[in-house]
Write a protein that holds these residues in place. Sequence first.
Motif, PDB file in Angstrom:
ATOM      1  N   CYS A 226       0.841  -1.190   0.000  1.00 46.66           N
ATOM      2  CA  CYS A 226       0.000   0.000   0.000  1.00 46.66           C
ATOM      3  C   CYS A 226       0.882   1.247   0.000  1.00 46.66           C
ATOM      4  N   GLU A 227       0.603   2.193  -0.887  1.00 49.56           N
ATOM      5  CA  GLU A 227       1.341   3.463  -0.927  1.00 49.56           C
ATOM      6  C   GLU A 227       0.952   4.287   0.296  1.00 49.56           C
ATOM      7  N   ILE A 228       1.936   4.833   0.992  1.00 47.65           N
ATOM      8  CA  ILE A 228       1.650   5.586   2.218  1.00 47.65           C
ATOM      9  C   ILE A 228       2.016   7.053   2.026  1.00 47.65           C
ATOM     10  N   TYR A 229       1.108   7.949   2.409  1.00 45.42           N
ATOM     11  CA  TYR A 229       1.398   9.379   2.308  1.00 45.42           C
ATOM     12  C   TYR A 229       1.164  10.051   3.659  1.00 45.42           C
ATOM     13  N   GLY A 245      -1.804  13.367  -1.832  1.00 46.17           N
ATOM     14  CA  GLY A 245      -1.729  11.924  -1.639  1.00 46.17           C
ATOM     15  C   GLY A 245      -2.056  11.190  -2.928  1.00 46.17           C
ATOM     16  N   CYS A 246      -3.151  11.621  -3.583  1.00 42.75           N
ATOM     17  CA  CYS A 246      -3.569  10.969  -4.829  1.00 42.75           C
ATOM     18  C   CYS A 246      -2.540  11.181  -5.935  1.00 42.75           C
TER      19      CYS A 246
ATOM     20  N   SER B 213       6.673   5.076  -1.842  1.00 42.21           N
ATOM     21  CA  SER B 213       6.443   5.164  -0.398  1.00 42.21           C
ATOM     22  C   SER B 213       5.646   3.966   0.074  1.00 42.21           C
ATOM     23  N   TYR B 214       6.218   2.776   0.015  1.00 43.75           N
ATOM     24  CA  TYR B 214       5.545   1.669   0.662  1.00 43.75           C
ATOM     25  C   TYR B 214       6.539   0.749   1.361  1.00 43.75           C
TER      26      TYR B 214
END
Lengths: 258, 258
Positions: A226-229, A245-246, B213-214
Amino acid sequence: MTFTANASRAILVLLHWIVYLHDTYLSVKWLVISWILGTAYSLNEDSELVRADASKLRKKPRHLSVILQYTNTSGVEALIEDTVNVVCWSIAAGLNRLTVYERTGILKEDCDLLQKILNNRLQSYMSAEFCTEVKLYVPHTGRSIGPESGFLVSLISEEDGKETIVDLTKSFCEMSAKDQLNDQDITVEMVDSHLQKLVVPEPDLLIVTGKDSYLYGYPPWQLRVCEIYFTNKSSPLDYVSFLKGCINYSGANITLGR
Amino acid sequence: MTFTANASRAILVLLHWIVYLHDTYLSVKWLVISWILGTAYSLNEDSELVRADASKLRKKPRHLSVILQYTNTSGVEALIEDTVNVVCWSIAAGLNRLTVYERTGILKEDCDLLQKILNNRLQSYMSAEFCTEVKLYVPHTGRSIGPESGFLVSLISEEDGKETIVDLTKSFCEMSAKDQLNDQDITVEMVDSHLQKLVVPEPDLLIVTGKDSYLYGYPPWQLRVCEIYFTNKSSPLDYVSFLKGCINYSGANITLGR
């Protein structure tokens, strides 16, 4: 110490200072711009704008999750306001589902009120042709409110994390003791599939509000690719952070295991 | 559409462009500065400089973890070079222990070679009074090399993540079936303590290399209140990123559960 060593140290100290000053300047400048943009957006309650922004993204997260913060000072009203905003933006942006994590679980306590506020706001926010209802779902209790076809919003908290994994382990042990389960059948895929049903599937993008860059007890199993922002700002979640984030996700090159 | 609406839309579009141009400008500027600083630091093989930087931090992570990337193109040599660098910086900065995560596990394959390179480099890098040896530890096999008093470097990979949690679940089931364990005794704290022994305790700071960023399959259980810093650059891990991660941690206000 030779002259060369002294000179190279002086250059490094100078470079240090340039970076520090530059960093401070950037932070201040970005704060001012965010503030202007945030104000402009909050004045403009227009879902068309969100739709237009989202249409420019190369790819959109299907399943978005956000970590919201509850503080005694701002109260549960601020939390509900944050949730309502992110639901509106997510629907306008055309995402498929949303999972809201709040550590203490206070957000899940009055789902009927939340549902009422959400539907009221959606009616005024969305243009008639895109207007939709929301289906609220609380995985821990299994309770859901709203039509089956509604935009799915799952509400989770810390109890859906490690505690749920431990509960699952316990039920495996019970089943194994009763010979209903062979130990060899317990695999990562099997646990994955159980936790997807018991909590939520892994989101594509996780936006974390709060000043610090950590995960506040978010269900750990669900964060493999999962991409984390991190917004690195205390709540509320503003539209600029949602959009950033998007945009980050849209540029991310996720290849691992997908 | 009224004139006011048009005007407000025009202002928003303008603000958009300012932010995008500003972002691009920042990225380029930061790249140039990082490059200059990176070059300057790599030319200066001086542990004193790292020590001086670390002494300015308000608080230091006791346990640092890094996610390094292995690629076919750069090969295992680049991975070893990254590891050696981060070990040197960590020792010079006065951290207590280091955990290196590399997804595929290729780094753990030749520990003897890694240990040899590490000790050689440390001798030339550290001044005699601070020189120390390294104790390499591979939790998955339980193998360790180097003196007990050495700086502890744990090497982990994807198999130490979800797979280890599943293995633990299986052994609980077996014990429960043999009446050696009461299901009610299985708690979050108990799993915590087992996973700390089987893998590593939760780090204070996790520095993630790689463009995205994961978490690249990092052991999920160990990330509840750990500060996370994404370099958003592909390997190698440079000293500037290491330092920025530590600076972020030093400014982070971790209060949850500690």
